[in-house]
Design a protein around this motif. Structure first.
Motif, mmCIF file in Angstrom:
data_model
loop_
_atom_site.group_PDB
_atom_site.id
_atom_site.type_symbol
_atom_site.label_atom_id
_atom_site.label_comp_id
_atom_site.label_asym_id
_atom_site.label_seq_id
_atom_site.Cartn_x
_atom_site.Cartn_y
_atom_site.Cartn_z
ATOM 1 N N ASP A 215 0.850 -1.192 0.000
ATOM 2 C CA ASP A 215 0.000 0.000 0.000
ATOM 3 C C ASP A 215 0.890 1.247 0.000
ATOM 4 N N PRO A 216 0.895 2.005 -1.100
ATOM 5 C CA PRO A 216 1.780 3.174 -1.168
ATOM 6 C C PRO A 216 1.430 4.277 -0.172
ATOM 7 N N GLY A 217 0.248 4.240 0.429
ATOM 8 C CA GLY A 217 -0.142 5.235 1.415
ATOM 9 C C GLY A 217 0.323 4.914 2.821
ATOM 10 N N VAL A 218 0.972 3.765 2.998
ATOM 11 C CA VAL A 218 1.435 3.340 4.320
ATOM 12 C C VAL A 218 2.936 3.579 4.434
ATOM 13 N N ALA A 219 3.331 4.384 5.421
ATOM 14 C CA ALA A 219 4.750 4.658 5.660
ATOM 15 C C ALA A 219 5.428 3.473 6.335
ATOM 16 N N ARG A 220 4.734 2.890 7.301
ATOM 17 C CA ARG A 220 5.269 1.720 8.017
ATOM 18 C C ARG A 220 4.145 1.073 8.812
ATOM 19 N N ALA A 221 4.373 -0.152 9.213
ATOM 20 C CA ALA A 221 3.371 -0.891 9.983
ATOM 21 C C ALA A 221 4.067 -1.945 10.826
ATOM 22 N N CYS A 222 3.437 -2.292 11.944
ATOM 23 C CA CYS A 222 3.980 -3.339 12.805
ATOM 24 C C CYS A 222 2.841 -4.039 13.529
#
Length: 105
Positions: free
Chosen positions: A31-38
């Motif tokens: 998802d190009p709108g997501v900077a990072r996730a955990c």
């Protein structure tokens, strides 16, 4: 209320696509709108799992805590996040196909 829809064909099996997408810590990979996730919860990914997803909206980072509210392997995932200013409901449907699968987001 904004609505976004997308579908794509994938060569992965429905099961493999489901497992990858169910782990919402992978969201920045697709998802190009997501900077990072955990992942925030412990144990295997299943209904009730929690994830932090940091959106990049025009250079402004917005953290959301998502909860996996529906987990119907290998066909349906629903993630929900809510803050004082927005509610996000992300539904992912996976359709098995002879050459892989189709993902509807």
């Amino acid at each position: 209320m904004a609505h976004f829809k997308a579908s794509l064909d994938c060569r992965a099996t429905a099961e493999d696509a489901f497992d990858f997408l169910a782990d919402f810590s992978n969201a920045a990979d697709w998802d190009p709108g997501v900077a990072r996730a955990c992942v925030l919860s412990s144990g295997p990914v299943k209904r009730g799992a929690r994830f932090e997803v940091v959106l990049d909206l025009a250079g402004r980072e917005i953290p959301l805590e998502y909860r996996l509210t529906r987990y119907e392997r290998p066909r349906l995932l629903v993630f929900e996040a809510e803050t004082t200013i927005l509610r996000s409901l992300d539904t992912i449907q996976i359709e098995a196909r002879p050459e892989g699968c189709r993902v509807h987001y």
